[in-house]
Scaffold this motif. Structure first.
Motif, PDB file in Angstrom:
ATOM      1  N   ARG A 149      33.874  -8.900  62.240  1.00 42.15           N
ATOM      2  CA  ARG A 149      34.806  -9.953  62.655  1.00 42.15           C
ATOM      3  C   ARG A 149      34.791 -11.162  61.741  1.00 42.15           C
ATOM      4  O   ARG A 149      35.862 -11.684  61.372  1.00 42.15           O
ATOM      5  CB  ARG A 149      34.500 -10.385  64.092  1.00 42.15           C
ATOM      6  N   SER A 164      38.126 -12.493  59.723  1.00 40.21           N
ATOM      7  CA  SER A 164      38.603 -13.872  59.891  1.00 40.21           C
ATOM      8  C   SER A 164      38.687 -14.594  58.553  1.00 40.21           C
ATOM      9  O   SER A 164      39.646 -15.326  58.278  1.00 40.21           O
ATOM     10  CB  SER A 164      37.687 -14.633  60.854  1.00 40.21           C
ATOM     11  N   PHE A 165      37.677 -14.379  57.709  1.00 41.59           N
ATOM     12  CA  PHE A 165      37.668 -15.012  56.384  1.00 41.59           C
ATOM     13  C   PHE A 165      38.848 -14.518  55.536  1.00 41.59           C
ATOM     14  O   PHE A 165      39.537 -15.329  54.889  1.00 41.59           O
ATOM     15  CB  PHE A 165      36.351 -14.710  55.675  1.00 41.59           C
ATOM     16  N   LYS A 202      41.690 -13.295  56.530  1.00 43.35           N
ATOM     17  CA  LYS A 202      42.960 -13.762  57.080  1.00 43.35           C
ATOM     18  C   LYS A 202      43.149 -15.259  56.856  1.00 43.35           C
ATOM     19  O   LYS A 202      44.262 -15.703  56.558  1.00 43.35           O
ATOM     20  CB  LYS A 202      43.024 -13.447  58.580  1.00 43.35           C
ATOM     21  N   ARG A 203      42.071 -16.034  56.966  1.00 45.00           N
ATOM     22  CA  ARG A 203      42.182 -17.483  56.881  1.00 45.00           C
ATOM     23  C   ARG A 203      42.214 -17.980  55.443  1.00 45.00           C
ATOM     24  O   ARG A 203      43.033 -18.835  55.084  1.00 45.00           O
ATOM     25  CB  ARG A 203      41.013 -18.122  57.635  1.00 45.00           C
ATOM     26  N   LYS A 204      41.336 -17.449  54.612  1.00 44.38           N
ATOM     27  CA  LYS A 204      41.203 -17.968  53.242  1.00 44.38           C
ATOM     28  C   LYS A 204      42.067 -17.217  52.237  1.00 44.38           C
ATOM     29  O   LYS A 204      42.654 -17.844  51.340  1.00 44.38           O
ATOM     30  CB  LYS A 204      39.733 -17.896  52.816  1.00 44.38           C
ATOM     31  N   LYS A 217      44.605 -15.094  53.040  1.00 41.48           N
ATOM     32  CA  LYS A 217      45.942 -14.856  53.593  1.00 41.48           C
ATOM     33  C   LYS A 217      46.283 -13.365  53.714  1.00 41.48           C
ATOM     34  O   LYS A 217      47.441 -12.976  53.549  1.00 41.48           O
ATOM     35  CB  LYS A 217      47.007 -15.567  52.736  1.00 41.48           C
ATOM     36  N   ASN A 219      47.095 -10.036  55.761  1.00 39.23           N
ATOM     37  CA  ASN A 219      47.580  -9.775  57.114  1.00 39.23           C
ATOM     38  C   ASN A 219      46.492  -9.047  57.892  1.00 39.23           C
ATOM     39  O   ASN A 219      45.508  -8.571  57.323  1.00 39.23           O
ATOM     40  CB  ASN A 219      48.900  -8.990  57.107  1.00 39.23           C
ATOM     41  N   ASN A 220      46.668  -8.939  59.205  1.00 40.08           N
ATOM     42  CA  ASN A 220      45.599  -8.433  60.070  1.00 40.08           C
ATOM     43  C   ASN A 220      45.179  -7.017  59.712  1.00 40.08           C
ATOM     44  O   ASN A 220      43.992  -6.716  59.568  1.00 40.08           O
ATOM     45  CB  ASN A 220      46.054  -8.491  61.532  1.00 40.08           C
TER      46      ASN A 220
END
Length: 362
Positions: free
Chosen positions: A48, A52-53, A55-57, A59, A61-62
């Protein structure tokens, strides 16, 4: 109370007992599936933060973040397994070259040097080893049958790996999937408490498993350096085994230390005990103890204190109780289960003073 009421009560009790037994029987029959789900849940909890990293840093997609995370997981496990290939290959080549008499002579020499150095009686089990025809216990002709058995089970292993990865993909892709699946067992009025508890458990255990992975990596590096310095055969694989054994609280480090010292001894059979073997074992033991001190006073407080927010005494008692109840398996799962119990107790039993005291940091 009339006889009909009593009969109805008895029938309900019998029905409940039969239902529970039936459920336990069903869970036992699908135990392999439950194991797949458990492994997938651990992988999803460890993955997880990376998802998250990404997706957040970066960009991602999931779906791409989940696929990349699983790819990294596969590479890690593949790399670990490849460490053992040279050992298996080497041992396979040496099976037909085993000289029992030579091994007996080397051990006899080591035994004599130990008894002379410490001025003690010669160890009897060494004599028993020499006098025993080990070949009667190891039938080399059975090796092909063992290999065939291994290959026949290879398909089941592949099915298990595919199942774990498949379940892990969806658990990582939909972080609410497991919660929603378990929510059907909660009462309508308790759904909010259930979701808060499950979210908290997931966050705490995710940090805990990532911390364990970091702990294994640190120990692996330190053990590898120690064993390479003193020339232990297959130092990298031995260091990895010792690091993984360390995941078993209290007992694991002891087994790891015995393994390291044993392999260090066998790596130097034939050398002089007082001038070569004993000093090397002493230095390895000192290095191993120093690494354990680093782990006990730096790694573990960081993992247990920060990730699951429990006092070291709580952790010790939980591990002790689970170990007495469930053996070595209980030692391994003690911290995750205790953490889950604490979170659930905080949500549903917060009116009790003992629960408030134990869960004040959650």
């Amino acid at each position: 109370m009339n006889s009909k009421t009593i009969s109805y009560g008895i029938l309900r009790a019998v029905g409940a007992i039969v239902g529970v037994l039936g459920l336990l029987w069903f869970l036992f029959q699908i135990r392999s599936v439950l194991i797949y789900i458990a492994f997938a849940a651990v992988i999803s909890l460890m993955g997880r933060p990376l998802v998250s990293f990404l997706k957040r840093k970066l960009k991602f997609n999931n779906t791409l973040a989940v696929v990349f995370t699983l790819f990294i997981t596969i590479l890690v496990f593949f790399g670990i397994s490849m460490l053992f290939v040279p050992i298996i290959t080497e041992q396979g080549q040496l099976i037909g070259e085993i000289d029992i008499n030579k091994i007996g002579d080397d051990l006899d020499q080591l035994n004599q040097e130990i008894s002379d150095y410490f001025n003690v009686e010669k160890l009897s089990f060494i004599e028993l080893f020499k006098q025993t025809d080990l070949m009667q216990f190891f039938d080399l002709k059975a090796i092909p049958n063992l290999i065939n058995s291994f290959l026949s089970g290879f398909g089941a292993v592949l099915i298990g790996l595919f199942s774990v990865l498949f379940i892990s993909f969806f658990l990582l892709k939909d972080s609410q999937l497991l919660e929603n699946s378990l929510l059907v067992f909660a009462k309508k009025e308790d759904e909010n408490k259930f979701m808060r508890a499950f979210t908290k458990i997931k966050d705490l255990l995710s940090r805990y498993f990532v911390g364990l992975l970091l702990q294994v990596c640190i120990l692996f590096i330190l053990y590898t350096i120690l064993l390479l310095i003193f020339g232990v055969n297959n130092a990298i694989a031995v260091a990895l085994i010792a690091a993984i054994l360390n995941l078993i609280p209290y007992i694991g480090p002891l087994f790891g230390g015995v393994l390291v010292l044993f392999l260090a001894t066998t790596s130097n059979l034939g050398y002089d005990f007082p001038t070569v073997i004993l000093p090397k074992l002493t230095y390895i033991l000192i290095g191993y103890l120093i690494i354990q001190l680093i782990d006990n006073f730096l790694n573990q407080p960081l993992i247990f204190g920060t990730s699951v927010k429990s006092h070291p005494l709580e952790i010790f008692l939980a591990i002790l109780i689970f170990g007495l109840l469930f053996g070595i398996g209980g030692l391994i799962v003690a911290v995750p289960f205790y953490t889950a119990i604490k979170v659930i107790a905080k949500e549903f039993l917060s009116e009790y003073k003992i629960v408030k005291t134990l869960t004040k940091d959650l």
